[in-house]
Structures are given as C-alpha cells and as structure tokens.
Motif scaffolding. Structure first.
Motif, PDB file in Angstrom:
ATOM      1  N   MET A 188      28.356  57.147  71.806  1.00 10.03           N
ATOM      2  CA  MET A 188      29.506  57.399  70.937  1.00 10.03           C
ATOM      3  C   MET A 188      29.963  58.847  71.080  1.00 10.03           C
ATOM      4  SD  MET A 188      28.375  55.460  67.404  1.00 10.03           S
ATOM      5  CE  MET A 188      30.013  55.597  66.707  1.00 10.03           C
ATOM      6  N   ASN A 189      31.222  59.060  70.808  1.00  4.01           N
ATOM      7  CA  ASN A 189      31.817  60.391  70.787  1.00  4.01           C
ATOM      8  C   ASN A 189      32.020  60.779  69.324  1.00  4.01           C
ATOM      9  OD1 ASN A 189      33.274  62.713  71.174  1.00  4.01           O
ATOM     10  ND2 ASN A 189      35.133  61.676  71.860  1.00  4.01           N
ATOM     11  N   ILE A 190      31.218  61.727  68.828  1.00  6.89           N
ATOM     12  CA  ILE A 190      31.225  62.060  67.409  1.00  6.89           C
ATOM     13  C   ILE A 190      31.623  63.518  67.228  1.00  6.89           C
ATOM     14  CG2 ILE A 190      29.882  62.084  65.265  1.00  6.89           C
ATOM     15  CD1 ILE A 190      27.932  60.119  66.593  1.00  6.89           C
ATOM     16  N   VAL A 191      32.569  63.775  66.341  1.00 12.43           N
ATOM     17  CA  VAL A 191      33.009  65.135  66.027  1.00 12.43           C
ATOM     18  C   VAL A 191      32.663  65.436  64.575  1.00 12.43           C
ATOM     19  CG1 VAL A 191      34.966  66.714  65.842  1.00 12.43           C
ATOM     20  CG2 VAL A 191      34.868  65.057  67.718  1.00 12.43           C
ATOM     21  N   PHE A 192      31.972  66.554  64.366  1.00 13.50           N
ATOM     22  CA  PHE A 192      31.656  67.028  63.025  1.00 13.50           C
ATOM     23  C   PHE A 192      32.569  68.200  62.682  1.00 13.50           C
ATOM     24  CE2 PHE A 192      27.799  64.966  64.398  1.00 13.50           C
ATOM     25  CZ  PHE A 192      27.254  64.401  63.253  1.00 13.50           C
ATOM     26  N   VAL A 193      33.038  68.237  61.443  1.00 11.68           N
ATOM     27  CA  VAL A 193      33.738  69.397  60.904  1.00 11.68           C
ATOM     28  C   VAL A 193      32.894  69.861  59.726  1.00 11.68           C
ATOM     29  CG1 VAL A 193      35.892  70.335  59.988  1.00 11.68           C
ATOM     30  CG2 VAL A 193      35.945  68.395  61.575  1.00 11.68           C
ATOM     31  N   GLY A 194      32.180  70.982  59.889  1.00 12.20           N
ATOM     32  CA  GLY A 194      31.208  71.355  58.870  1.00 12.20           C
ATOM     33  C   GLY A 194      31.276  72.809  58.471  1.00 12.20           C
ATOM     34  N   LEU A 195      30.475  73.143  57.465  1.00 13.61           N
ATOM     35  CA  LEU A 195      30.441  74.511  56.946  1.00 13.61           C
ATOM     36  C   LEU A 195      30.025  75.496  58.028  1.00 13.61           C
ATOM     37  CD1 LEU A 195      30.475  76.575  54.592  1.00 13.61           C
ATOM     38  CD2 LEU A 195      28.098  75.931  54.147  1.00 13.61           C
ATOM     39  N   SER A 196      28.868  75.260  58.642  1.00 17.34           N
ATOM     40  CA  SER A 196      28.411  76.148  59.716  1.00 17.34           C
ATOM     41  C   SER A 196      27.321  75.462  60.520  1.00 17.34           C
ATOM     42  CB  SER A 196      27.883  77.474  59.168  1.00 17.34           C
ATOM     43  OG  SER A 196      27.460  78.313  60.223  1.00 17.34           O
ATOM     44  N   LEU A 197      27.410  75.617  61.816  1.00 15.99           N
ATOM     45  CA  LEU A 197      26.340  75.256  62.738  1.00 15.99           C
ATOM     46  C   LEU A 197      25.750  76.518  63.351  1.00 15.99           C
ATOM     47  CD1 LEU A 197      24.949  72.773  64.179  1.00 15.99           C
ATOM     48  CD2 LEU A 197      26.504  73.241  66.085  1.00 15.99           C
ATOM     49  N   SER A 198      26.594  77.536  63.502  1.00 14.75           N
ATOM     50  CA  SER A 198      26.202  78.739  64.230  1.00 14.75           C
ATOM     51  C   SER A 198      25.301  79.672  63.432  1.00 14.75           C
ATOM     52  CB  SER A 198      27.455  79.514  64.656  1.00 14.75           C
ATOM     53  OG  SER A 198      28.097  80.104  63.525  1.00 14.75           O
ATOM     54  N   SER A 199      25.376  79.621  62.100  1.00  9.35           N
ATOM     55  CA  SER A 199      24.643  80.578  61.269  1.00  9.35           C
ATOM     56  C   SER A 199      23.922  79.880  60.128  1.00  9.35           C
ATOM     57  CB  SER A 199      25.607  81.625  60.687  1.00  9.35           C
ATOM     58  OG  SER A 199      24.921  82.475  59.790  1.00  9.35           O
ATOM     59  N   SER A 200      22.632  80.189  59.986  1.00  9.25           N
ATOM     60  CA  SER A 200      21.849  79.639  58.870  1.00  9.25           C
ATOM     61  C   SER A 200      21.784  80.627  57.710  1.00  9.25           C
ATOM     62  CB  SER A 200      20.426  79.321  59.348  1.00  9.25           C
ATOM     63  OG  SER A 200      19.753  80.498  59.773  1.00  9.25           O
ATOM     64  N   TRP A 201      22.546  81.721  57.811  1.00  9.76           N
ATOM     65  CA  TRP A 201      22.491  82.762  56.781  1.00  9.76           C
ATOM     66  C   TRP A 201      23.057  82.237  55.460  1.00  9.76           C
ATOM     67  CZ3 TRP A 201      25.973  85.431  53.694  1.00  9.76           C
ATOM     68  CH2 TRP A 201      25.480  86.600  53.083  1.00  9.76           C
ATOM     69  N   GLY A 202      22.202  82.175  54.434  1.00 13.98           N
ATOM     70  CA  GLY A 202      22.649  81.810  53.100  1.00 13.98           C
ATOM     71  C   GLY A 202      23.059  80.367  52.921  1.00 13.98           C
ATOM     72  N   ASN A 203      22.709  79.487  53.862  1.00 13.79           N
ATOM     73  CA  ASN A 203      23.054  78.069  53.680  1.00 13.79           C
ATOM     74  C   ASN A 203      22.026  77.195  54.386  1.00 13.79           C
ATOM     75  OD1 ASN A 203      24.294  76.614  56.290  1.00 13.79           O
ATOM     76  ND2 ASN A 203      24.779  78.805  56.411  1.00 13.79           N
ATOM     77  N   GLY A 204      21.854  75.983  53.852  1.00  6.88           N
ATOM     78  CA  GLY A 204      20.947  75.025  54.470  1.00  6.88           C
ATOM     79  C   GLY A 204      21.661  74.024  55.344  1.00  6.88           C
ATOM     80  N   HIS A 205      22.991  74.141  55.433  1.00 10.22           N
ATOM     81  CA  HIS A 205      23.760  73.190  56.224  1.00 10.22           C
ATOM     82  C   HIS A 205      23.445  73.304  57.706  1.00 10.22           C
ATOM     83  CE1 HIS A 205      27.034  71.976  53.178  1.00 10.22           C
ATOM     84  NE2 HIS A 205      26.107  72.657  52.516  1.00 10.22           N
ATOM     85  N   ALA A 206      23.320  74.545  58.194  1.00 10.25           N
ATOM     86  CA  ALA A 206      23.147  74.748  59.634  1.00 10.25           C
ATOM     87  C   ALA A 206      21.909  74.030  60.157  1.00 10.25           C
ATOM     88  CB  ALA A 206      23.073  76.240  59.938  1.00 10.25           C
ATOM     89  N   THR A 207      20.769  74.214  59.490  1.00  8.43           N
ATOM     90  CA  THR A 207      19.548  73.573  59.977  1.00  8.43           C
ATOM     91  C   THR A 207      19.630  72.055  59.837  1.00  8.43           C
ATOM     92  OG1 THR A 207      18.532  74.055  57.821  1.00  8.43           O
ATOM     93  CG2 THR A 207      18.034  75.548  59.629  1.00  8.43           C
ATOM     94  N   THR A 208      20.314  71.560  58.797  1.00  6.32           N
ATOM     95  CA  THR A 208      20.490  70.118  58.629  1.00  6.32           C
ATOM     96  C   THR A 208      21.317  69.538  59.771  1.00  6.32           C
ATOM     97  OG1 THR A 208      20.301  70.239  56.224  1.00  6.32           O
ATOM     98  CG2 THR A 208      21.445  68.334  57.127  1.00  6.32           C
ATOM     99  N   PHE A 209      22.442  70.182  60.084  1.00  2.00           N
ATOM    100  CA  PHE A 209      23.277  69.716  61.181  1.00  2.00           C
ATOM    101  C   PHE A 209      22.548  69.837  62.520  1.00  2.00           C
ATOM    102  CE2 PHE A 209      27.138  70.551  58.435  1.00  2.00           C
ATOM    103  CZ  PHE A 209      27.588  69.236  58.422  1.00  2.00           C
ATOM    104  N   ARG A 210      21.800  70.914  62.705  1.00  2.00           N
ATOM    105  CA  ARG A 210      21.125  71.111  63.992  1.00  2.00           C
ATOM    106  C   ARG A 210      20.110  70.013  64.269  1.00  2.00           C
ATOM    107  NH1 ARG A 210      20.011  77.666  63.386  1.00  2.00           N
ATOM    108  NH2 ARG A 210      22.207  78.262  63.218  1.00  2.00           N
ATOM    109  N   ALA A 211      19.295  69.682  63.279  1.00  2.00           N
ATOM    110  CA  ALA A 211      18.287  68.636  63.478  1.00  2.00           C
ATOM    111  C   ALA A 211      18.952  67.295  63.752  1.00  2.00           C
ATOM    112  CB  ALA A 211      17.380  68.543  62.254  1.00  2.00           C
ATOM    113  N   LEU A 212      19.964  66.955  62.972  1.00  2.00           N
ATOM    114  CA  LEU A 212      20.656  65.677  63.140  1.00  2.00           C
ATOM    115  C   LEU A 212      21.324  65.600  64.511  1.00  2.00           C
ATOM    116  CD1 LEU A 212      21.816  62.992  62.054  1.00  2.00           C
ATOM    117  CD2 LEU A 212      23.690  64.325  61.059  1.00  2.00           C
TER     118      LEU A 212
END
Length: 366
Positions: A1-25
C-alpha cells in the motif's frame, strides 16, 4: 500500500511522544513492504531539535503552511491508498478541510491524544480537530481503547473507531549490558497534571530513601523545581539514548495524565519501551492497565509513596521484567501494530468494494 501520514512531527522527539510512536509504526510498515511518506509542518522548535532528519523507512517532507501543503503535495495525497492525519497537527482543522477533497483512497485520523482531544471538543476548543470533521474519516484510529471507542461512534458519529495503541521498535529498544546506577527513574515531558504523582511516587520516595539513587529526565520542567540531592536531572534524552537509560535503572516509573487515567486503556509508549529494554515498571493505576500487563507478574502498581518504597526493597524485579518483555515482543512492537493498521485498512477496502458492487448491481437492475 501507498500510505501518507500528516502528523505533528517525525523528525523531532523534543517535547512530544508522537515522533517515537510514528517511527515505530512506520518502521513496522516499512518491514511489511509498504510505501510511506510523512508530511510535517516546518516549525522552529522542532527544526532546532531534530534527531531524525533523514529517516530510512519513509520519505519525509516539510511544508510551510496549509496552501503550501496543498500546492506541493496535493498529487502525493491524491495518489495515496490511504491518508492518515494525526492529532495536534498545527492548523489541523484547516489541514483536514484542505485534504478531504484531494483523497481518492481511505481517509483516516490517528489520535495519539484521544482523551485530550475529547476534552477539547467538550470545551469547544477546536485546536486541531472539529467535531463536525469526525464523520469525514473512514476510520478513527485511537491511542485509547476500551469504552472510548464506542463513545467516539455514538457521541461523535465516527464511522468506525479502532484502537491503535503506540508501539516500540524492538531493534532499538532492547536490554543493554550496563551497570544499574539508579534505583528508580522517570522519563517524560513536564506536565502539570502528572507532577503531583511524580512528587508522590518518586521525589518523596527519594527523600525517604537517601541512600538510593533516582533520576528524572525530560524537558520543560520548571527551573525552580527542587529535587533531593540523590535525584539526578537530565534535561533532554534523545531516543538513541533511551535503551541505555532504561537499562541503568532497577525500576522505572510510569506516570499517566489525568484525562488518560479517566478514560483508561491509554498505555504510554514509555511502558512498552521500558519493558522492551528489560526494565521493570512501577505504574500509577488506571482502567485497562491489567489487560495489558498482569499486576504483580508483569508490572507493579503503586498508589502511595509507601508502596514504591516497599517495591524498591524487594528483589523480584527480574521475573517481572522478563514477563513484561515477552508481552511486548509478542503484541506491542511496531510490526505488530503495523499489521493491525493494514488489516483495518484492507477490511475497509473490502467493505467499500462490496458497497460499490451493490450500488452498481442495483443500478443495472433498475
């Protein structure tokens, strides 16, 4: 599949837990052979603190504004089999409105902050999602499971709500052969509603156990926060150092935000990361936790300072850590979560195909 995410941040884990969540997934999705792109708003506080500027598992693009997002990446979004918008995206309401007409595949939302989101909606605070937008999504993926999923469908008119917990990349979070230097540690960004629990379950414990060593890691804590002399302080700990950090603790503390305690079934990524590193976890108490980690066998639960002191005085941490690690490796890796996401998207595709076939058959019989 071709999947596009639009998210808070992938590049920086500073001050957020989104980056590590997106990276693992997304690493899990990449292992399964899917094509991935991530679109991130270019903002200075992440640009100045990037710890993954060039991921090897997806293409990462930055945009300056909502018009820039549409102008430069409209074709990418239109060609995707699935577009997944995350929570806390800057100008999220406008982003969603702009993306809806472009999507030809599945259009989904991934809420990594579900209890916070619902609290905001109740307060008519539409910072990154408006209530009238929820029915636009084919699937509302939620960081929170349990009764919240039914509530999303009945109260907020989500077409379909699915739990998609955070996960851990087991290739980066594993036990390290390092000396234990802290009896108890905590990793997390400062939060007003978590601070009383941190005070009760770590800082006061440190005062009562001056011969033990403790550590608090994470950004944005008040500069005047007073810590006992036996509590070390680390301002920011990049993900590359997490495994070492957990491996140097006898126990680590999990502290949950108030909204997530109330909703239950909202495991922090820190739970899975610590367990994958073989570090036994002491957690505050919330509904759904025991469904993930059996109390006393795979996790310790503490309500009071005295509870933590008693746990630290015991010597059965190794068995608890081993059981928790087995659970995480079986069910909570990035690849395991990626399979859940793909299965949901594929079932959605099958449903849509059946619906189109039924409509076409009805038209031909008319």
């Amino acid at each position: 599949m071709n999947i596009v995410f639009v998210g808070l941040s992938l590049s920086s884990s500073w001050g957020n837990g989104h980056a590590t969540t997106f990276r693992a997934l997304m690493r899990g999705l990449d292992k399964l052979g899917h094509r991935l792109a991530f679109l991130e708003r270019d903002v200075p506080w992440y640009a100045n603190n990037r710890d993954l500027a060039e991921p090897d598992f997806c293409t990462l693009h930055y945009y300056e504004s909502v018009p820039d997002l549409v102008d430069r990446f409209g074709d990418l979004l239109a060609a995707a089999d699935a577009v997944i918008v995350g929570s806390f995206v800057p100008q999220g309401v406008a982003v969603i409105d702009a993306i809806v007409p472009l999507c030809t595949g599945s259009f989904c939302f991934y809420d990594i902050d579900t209890p916070v989101t619902l609290a905001k909606l109740r307060a008519l605070d539409f910072e990154y999602l408006a209530d009238h937008q929820i029915p636009l999504f084919d699937i509302y993926f939620s960081f929170t499971g349990g009764p919240t999923l039914e509530r999303l469908e009945t109260e907020f008119c989500a077409r379909r709500a699915e739990a998609l917990y955070c996960s851990v990349d087991e290739s980066r979070y594993a036990p390290q052969a390092e000396e234990k230097i802290w009896d108890l540690g905590y990793l997390g960004t400062y939060s007003v509603d978590r601070q009383p629990t941190l005070e009760r379950l770590l800082i006061e414990v440190a005062r009562r156990m001056p011969d033990r060593r403790f550590v608090v890691a994470g950004p944005q804590y008040p500069t005047d926060m007073e810590l006992p002399a036996n509590v070390d302080r680390i301002e920011h700990l990049p993900p590359t150092e997490h495994a070492s950090f957990y491996s140097r603790q006898r126990f680590t503390l999990n502290v949950t935000r108030a909204d997530m305690i109330a909703a239950g079934w909202s495991p922090s990524v820190r739970l899975f990361e610590a367990a994958a590193c073989g570090c036994p976890v002491i957690s505050d108490r919330w509904p759904g936790l025991e469904d993930l980690f059996p109390f006393g066998r795979a996790i310790e639960v503490a309500d009071t300072t005295e509870d933590v002191c008693a746990i630290l005085a015991r010597d059965d941490a190794e068995a608890i850590a081993e059981q928790a690690r087995k659970i995480v490796l079986a069910s909570h890796t990035g690849e395991a979560r990626a399979r859940e996401l793909v299965a949901a998207l594929q079932s959605l595709h099958v449903t849509k195909t059946h619906q189109r076939d039924a409509i076409a058959m009805g038209a031909s019989n008319a």
